[in-house]
Scaffold this active site. Structure first.
Site, PDB file in Angstrom:
ATOM      1  N   GLY A   1     -60.401 -19.589 -74.064  1.00 45.95           N
ATOM      2  CA  GLY A   1     -60.975 -18.255 -73.883  1.00 45.95           C
ATOM      3  C   GLY A   1     -61.893 -17.902 -75.036  1.00 45.95           C
TER       4      GLY A   1
ATOM      5  N   CYS B   1     -57.063 -25.153 -76.419  1.00 47.02           N
ATOM      6  CA  CYS B   1     -58.067 -24.430 -77.196  1.00 47.02           C
ATOM      7  C   CYS B   1     -57.550 -23.039 -77.566  1.00 47.02           C
ATOM      8  CB  CYS B   1     -59.388 -24.391 -76.450  1.00 47.02           C
ATOM      9  SG  CYS B   1     -60.768 -24.104 -77.555  1.00 47.02           S
ATOM     10  N   TYR B   2     -58.136 -21.958 -77.016  1.00 48.57           N
ATOM     11  CA  TYR B   2     -57.611 -20.634 -77.365  1.00 48.57           C
ATOM     12  C   TYR B   2     -56.114 -20.551 -77.065  1.00 48.57           C
ATOM     13  CZ  TYR B   2     -56.753 -15.685 -77.706  1.00 48.57           C
ATOM     14  OH  TYR B   2     -56.223 -14.484 -78.063  1.00 48.57           O
TER      15      TYR B   2
ATOM     16  N   HIS C   1     -60.656 -29.590 -74.946  1.00 51.59           N
ATOM     17  CA  HIS C   1     -60.431 -29.254 -73.535  1.00 51.59           C
ATOM     18  C   HIS C   1     -60.125 -30.531 -72.772  1.00 51.59           C
ATOM     19  CE1 HIS C   1     -61.613 -24.989 -73.409  1.00 51.59           C
ATOM     20  NE2 HIS C   1     -62.269 -25.314 -74.507  1.00 51.59           N
TER      21      HIS C   1
ATOM     22  N   GLU D   1     -59.301 -30.580 -69.597  1.00 51.11           N
ATOM     23  CA  GLU D   1     -59.562 -30.387 -68.167  1.00 51.11           C
ATOM     24  C   GLU D   1     -60.986 -30.762 -67.767  1.00 51.11           C
ATOM     25  OE1 GLU D   1     -59.232 -28.240 -70.547  1.00 51.11           O
ATOM     26  OE2 GLU D   1     -60.036 -26.251 -70.139  1.00 51.11           O
TER      27      GLU D   1
ATOM     28  N   SER E   1     -67.651 -19.954 -37.093  1.00 53.57           N
ATOM     29  CA  SER E   1     -69.067 -20.030 -37.451  1.00 53.57           C
ATOM     30  C   SER E   1     -69.638 -21.414 -37.219  1.00 53.57           C
ATOM     31  CB  SER E   1     -69.220 -19.687 -38.931  1.00 53.57           C
ATOM     32  OG  SER E   1     -68.581 -20.695 -39.696  1.00 53.57           O
ATOM     33  N   GLY E   2     -68.769 -22.385 -37.006  1.00 52.49           N
ATOM     34  CA  GLY E   2     -69.235 -23.771 -36.983  1.00 52.49           C
ATOM     35  C   GLY E   2     -69.117 -24.399 -38.360  1.00 52.49           C
ATOM     36  N   GLY E   3     -68.824 -23.567 -39.374  1.00 57.32           N
ATOM     37  CA  GLY E   3     -68.645 -24.084 -40.728  1.00 57.32           C
ATOM     38  C   GLY E   3     -67.269 -24.710 -40.889  1.00 57.32           C
ATOM     39  N   VAL E   4     -67.047 -25.302 -42.061  1.00 54.67           N
ATOM     40  CA  VAL E   4     -65.812 -26.035 -42.306  1.00 54.67           C
ATOM     41  C   VAL E   4     -64.596 -25.103 -42.325  1.00 54.67           C
ATOM     42  CG1 VAL E   4     -64.615 -27.559 -43.915  1.00 54.67           C
ATOM     43  CG2 VAL E   4     -67.101 -27.654 -43.734  1.00 54.67           C
ATOM     44  N   ASP E   5     -64.705 -24.013 -43.070  1.00 48.82           N
ATOM     45  CA  ASP E   5     -63.535 -23.170 -43.313  1.00 48.82           C
ATOM     46  C   ASP E   5     -62.988 -22.568 -42.028  1.00 48.82           C
ATOM     47  OD1 ASP E   5     -64.389 -23.738 -45.845  1.00 48.82           O
ATOM     48  OD2 ASP E   5     -65.268 -21.754 -46.179  1.00 48.82           O
ATOM     49  N   SER E   6     -63.877 -21.999 -41.221  1.00 50.25           N
ATOM     50  CA  SER E   6     -63.367 -21.346 -40.017  1.00 50.25           C
ATOM     51  C   SER E   6     -62.883 -22.380 -39.007  1.00 50.25           C
ATOM     52  CB  SER E   6     -64.402 -20.401 -39.412  1.00 50.25           C
ATOM     53  OG  SER E   6     -65.635 -21.028 -39.245  1.00 50.25           O
ATOM     54  N   ALA E   7     -63.504 -23.553 -38.978  1.00 57.75           N
ATOM     55  CA  ALA E   7     -63.039 -24.585 -38.045  1.00 57.75           C
ATOM     56  C   ALA E   7     -61.630 -25.036 -38.432  1.00 57.75           C
ATOM     57  CB  ALA E   7     -64.003 -25.767 -38.041  1.00 57.75           C
TER      58      ALA E   7
ATOM     59  N   LYS F   1     -62.414 -25.600 -51.821  1.00 60.87           N
ATOM     60  CA  LYS F   1     -63.207 -26.148 -50.708  1.00 60.87           C
ATOM     61  C   LYS F   1     -62.870 -27.612 -50.396  1.00 60.87           C
ATOM     62  CE  LYS F   1     -66.759 -25.588 -47.885  1.00 60.87           C
ATOM     63  NZ  LYS F   1     -67.074 -24.361 -47.143  1.00 60.87           N
TER      64      LYS F   1
HETATM   65  N1  LIG Z   1     -71.662 -16.672 -36.855  1.00 59.98           N
HETATM   66  C1  LIG Z   1     -70.383 -16.349 -37.079  1.00 59.98           C
HETATM   67  N2  LIG Z   1     -69.576 -15.988 -36.051  1.00 59.98           N
HETATM   68  C2  LIG Z   1     -68.286 -15.666 -36.278  1.00 59.98           C
HETATM   69  N3  LIG Z   1     -67.710 -15.664 -37.481  1.00 59.98           N
HETATM   70  C3  LIG Z   1     -68.453 -16.009 -38.527  1.00 59.98           C
HETATM   71  C4  LIG Z   1     -69.826 -16.376 -38.396  1.00 59.98           C
HETATM   72  N4  LIG Z   1     -70.301 -16.682 -39.621  1.00 59.98           N
HETATM   73  C5  LIG Z   1     -69.282 -16.507 -40.477  1.00 59.98           C
HETATM   74  N5  LIG Z   1     -68.167 -16.106 -39.833  1.00 59.98           N
HETATM   75  C6  LIG Z   1     -66.836 -15.806 -40.416  1.00 59.98           C
HETATM   76  O1  LIG Z   1     -66.972 -15.594 -41.805  1.00 59.98           O
HETATM   77  C7  LIG Z   1     -66.116 -16.482 -42.533  1.00 59.98           C
HETATM   78  C8  LIG Z   1     -66.760 -16.885 -43.844  1.00 59.98           C
HETATM   79  O2  LIG Z   1     -67.916 -17.645 -43.652  1.00 59.98           O
HETATM   80  P1  LIG Z   1     -68.145 -18.923 -44.551  1.00 59.98           P
HETATM   81  O3  LIG Z   1     -69.546 -19.377 -44.340  1.00 59.98           O
HETATM   82  O4  LIG Z   1     -67.648 -18.632 -45.913  1.00 59.98           O
HETATM   83  O5  LIG Z   1     -67.119 -19.970 -43.951  1.00 59.98           O
HETATM   84  P2  LIG Z   1     -67.362 -21.036 -42.827  1.00 59.98           P
HETATM   85  O6  LIG Z   1     -68.630 -20.738 -42.120  1.00 59.98           O
HETATM   86  O7  LIG Z   1     -66.147 -21.105 -41.987  1.00 59.98           O
HETATM   87  O8  LIG Z   1     -67.440 -22.378 -43.622  1.00 59.98           O
HETATM   88  P3  LIG Z   1     -68.647 -22.892 -44.533  1.00 59.98           P
HETATM   89  O9  LIG Z   1     -68.408 -22.258 -45.873  1.00 59.98           O
HETATM   90  O10 LIG Z   1     -68.442 -24.354 -44.550  1.00 59.98           O
HETATM   91  O11 LIG Z   1     -69.920 -22.452 -43.916  1.00 59.98           O
HETATM   92  C9  LIG Z   1     -65.912 -17.656 -41.603  1.00 59.98           C
HETATM   93  O12 LIG Z   1     -64.722 -18.343 -41.923  1.00 59.98           O
HETATM   94  C10 LIG Z   1     -65.886 -16.992 -40.256  1.00 59.98           C
HETATM   95  O13 LIG Z   1     -64.596 -16.490 -40.008  1.00 59.98           O
HETATM   96  N1  LIG Z   2     -62.908 -22.528 -75.924  1.00 57.25           N
HETATM   97  C1  LIG Z   2     -61.994 -21.792 -76.518  1.00 57.25           C
HETATM   98  O1  LIG Z   2     -60.889 -21.596 -76.009  1.00 57.25           O
HETATM   99  C2  LIG Z   2     -62.413 -21.142 -77.806  1.00 57.25           C
HETATM  100  C3  LIG Z   2     -61.276 -20.506 -78.530  1.00 57.25           C
HETATM  101  C4  LIG Z   2     -61.733 -19.560 -79.637  1.00 57.25           C
HETATM  102  N2  LIG Z   2     -62.495 -18.487 -79.068  1.00 57.25           N
HETATM  103  C5  LIG Z   2     -62.548 -20.341 -80.666  1.00 57.25           C
HETATM  104  O2  LIG Z   2     -63.720 -20.128 -80.798  1.00 57.25           O
HETATM  105  O3  LIG Z   2     -62.006 -21.166 -81.355  1.00 57.25           O
HETATM  106 MG   LIG Z   3     -70.402 -20.637 -43.007  1.00 58.48          MG
END
Ligand SMILES: Nc1ncnc2c1ncn2[C@@H]1O[C@H](COP(=O)(O)OP(=O)(O)OP(=O)(O)O)[C@@H](O)[C@H]1O
Ligand SMILES: NC(=O)CC[C@H](N)C(=O)O
Ligand SMILES: [Mg+2]
Ligand SMILES: O=c1[nH]c(=O)c2[nH+]cn([C@@H]3O[C@H](COP(=O)(O)O)[C@@H](O)[C@H]3O)c2[nH]1
Length: 516
Positions: free
Chosen positions: A55, A82-83, A172, A174, A226-232, A372
């Site tokens: 931090g 770190c911090y 760090h 990570e 939406s056809g996107g990954v999350d909603s599918a 994601k």
């Molecule tokens: N054209 C659409 N029709 C219906 N719902 C939608 C539409 N576009 C977005 N949404 C809703 O909004 C949400 C967020 O959209 P977002 O683009 O973040 O996700 P996604 O489209 O599912 O996936 P990706 O991020 O891969 O595009 C979706 O999960 C869906 O529920």
């Molecule tokens: N990256 C950090 O966590 C920094 C820790 C603290 N702020 C420092 O400068 O030492």
């Molecule tokens: Mg989308």
């Protein structure tokens, strides 16, 4: 089934999320909480280990953020980074000093003693590359700790109390730039904290299905598709959980890419037997956006129009109590902001913020614990075909935020055409899966050109392509110039109304991925 958990206490580091990702990659569920909520979260979560993040603060500042001391008495292993290390040393009676030994970037740590954290990875006496970013440093370890590693600017670079199982690193571990960092974290999670590593997408799926059944009961659910990954992924998961209580609603808002509505519907209907309502709301959205140029106004208008439609559709179904959304973990993490105040809004994502107050429906968000790439893994686990899982993200507000300035039907048509050619060329070059997201933007600028000996005065198209893992940070994709030249030539030759193409070489930060 109860899984082992790791609690990550956030002090505002830019890379806290990476800690969570690395721990999850070890098959151990982890959650991030702001330091103010650490005691509460500990009690609720009962983690097998705690990690204190880095931090920007210094422990000597007035009001410096510190973990509750109860964490040190809980009897669970703690790793301070770190911090986080400095805070632990300070609270347990060691000494932390600021000074003239600031260190940013690559450094070398020499291992001076054995401990479980470096066990099997680093040898005593050897030197290893690490990544540092600090001004303060521990100058005297607290009682019970030994010094395990040293670097030129942080003589006390690793500390360990092997009785209480407390560890601290000034570097760090990570970040990718600490090449063995993930292995050291694995040691902490597995050997020190004794976690099993049994949190996989298969178990996540089974448990998510149980939870969805419990939440929804015999209620009806609408899922915006939406056809996107999350909603599918959300839709298929819900379908496995509650079968025909689910109806998907696909909204064609007139801001989709060329052929998208047809493609999404064919793809979905072809693979799944889930009721899908196709709403044509093109006129409604375009009318609402008429003359609007401010990016935030556009987003809010679109967000509201979406809700109106979902509510209408719910009514038609005889009432649906639940609205399912593909909200992801980065949307819900409350990070500690560096300035101490609430963090500023960069963009209002259409599906977050503002939604709950207006909604009559309760939200169902089965992906809210996932990043994601984890959603993609879950999609594969659910057997979703690659055409869904591997798709580039596409924002809900669609082309509206890729068309800076006023949106007109003519501009949208030009943009659709240019975007199609660009993506087609990316696929043809075999680059689609190397790129995290790619799209074209139509700029509200006309410039002069010459075509066929005539003067043109036409629009500029900007091409964007980025690499990323979760969209939180991104870098521009390093196309070779031949590719860009070829894509530009095709766009200019084939898309009427465009006579110039530029490539966006901005990373995030300082840019964002979308232009609005
Ligand atoms: N054209 C659409 N029709 C219906 N719902 C939608 C539409 N576009 C977005 N949404 C809703 O909004 C949400 C967020 O959209 P977002 O683009 O973040 O996700 P996604 O489209 O599912 O996936 P990706 O991020 O891969 O595009 C979706 O999960 C869906 O529920
Ligand atoms: N990256 C950090 O966590 C920094 C820790 C603290 N702020 C420092 O400068 O030492
Ligand atoms: Mg989308
Ligand atoms: O569903 C969405 N609704 C939105 O309002 C929205 N705004 C940005 N994005 C997507 O989020 C990722 C990060 O985008 P930015 O760097 O532009 O913030 C990128 O993948 C963007 O496409 C959105 N997705």
């Amino acid at each position: 089934m109860k899984h082992d958990k790791i609690l990550i206490v956030d002090f505002g580091s830019q890379v806290t999320q990476l800690i969570a990702r690395r721990v999850r990659e070890e098959g151990v569920y982890s959650e991030i909480v702001p330091y103010q909520k650490a005691a509460e979260a500990y009690a609720a979560m009962r983690p097998k280990g705690i990690i204190l993040s880095g931090g920007p603060a210094s422990v000597h500042e007035e009001g410096a953020p510190l973990p509750p001391t109860s964490l040190y008495e809980a009897g669970v292993p703690i790793l301070g980074i770190c911090y986080g290390e400095q805070a632990m040393a300070h609270q347990l009676g060691g000494l932390v000093e600021g000074g003239h030994h600031r260190e940013f970037g690559r450094a070398e740590v020499q291992v001076t003693d054995e401990c479980l954290l470096v066990d099997g990875i680093w040898q005593v006496g050897e030197k290893y590359p690490v990544w540092m970013s600090h001004g303060d440093r521990v100058t005297r370890p607290p009682e019970g700790f030994k010094v395990v590693g040293t670097s030129p600017n942080a003589p006390i670079a690793i500390i360990a109390d092997e009785t209480r199982h407390f560890y601290g690193t000034q570097f760090h571990l990570e970040v990718m730039h600490t090449p063995h960092g993930a292995l050291l974290l694995r040691n902490f999670v597995r050997k020190v904290a004794g976690c099993e590593g049994d949190w996989t997408m298969r178990t996540f799926k089974e448990e998510a299905i149980e939870k969805l059944r419990a939440q929804v009961g015999d209620g009806k659910v609408i899922c915006g598709l939406s056809g996107g990954v999350d909603s599918a992924v959300a839709a298929v998961l819900l379908h496995e959980a509650i079968g025909n209580q689910l109806t998907c609603v696909f909204v064609d808002h007139g801001l989709l890419r060329r052929g998208e509505a047809k493609r999404v519907i064919a793809m979905f209907r072809g693979h799944y037997n889930i009721p899908l309502v196709h709403v044509n709301a093109r006129e409604q959205f375009l009318a609402a956006l008429d003359g609007v140029t401010d990016p935030e106004d556009k987003r809010k208008i679109i967000g509201k129009a979406f809700i109106d439609i979902f509510e209408e559709e719910a009514k038609k179904l005889g009432g649906a109590e639940f609205l399912a959304q593909g909200t992801l973990y980065p949307d819900v993490i409350e990070s500690v902001s560096a300035t101490g105040g609430p963090s500023v809004t960069i963009k209002s994502h259409h599906n977050v913020g503002g939604l709950p107050e207006r909604m009559n429906m309760k939200l169902v968000e089965p992906l809210r614990e996932l990043f994601k790439d984890e959603v993609r893994a879950l999609g594969r686990e659910l057997g979703l075909p690659d055409v869904f899982v591997g798709r580039h993200p596409f924002p809900g507000p669609g082309l509206a935020i890729r068309c800076p300035g006023e949106i007109t039907a003519e501009k949208l048509e030009i943009l659709r055409y240019a975007d199609e050619i660009y993506i087609e060329e990316i696929r043809r070059a075999g680059l689609y899966d190397d790129i995290w997201q790619a799209f074209a933007v139509l700029l509200p600028v006309k410039t002069v050109g010459v075509m066929g000996d005539g003067r043109t005065y036409d629009y500029v198209v900007a091409l964007r392509a980025v690499t990323s893992t979760d969209g939180m940070t991104a870098d521009f994709y390093p196309f070779d110039m031949k590719f860009l030249g070829h894509a530009a030539t095709r766009i200019i030759n084939e898309v009427k109304g465009v006579n110039r193409v530029v490539y966006d070489v901005t990373s995030k930060p300082p840019g964002t991925i979308e232009w609005e």
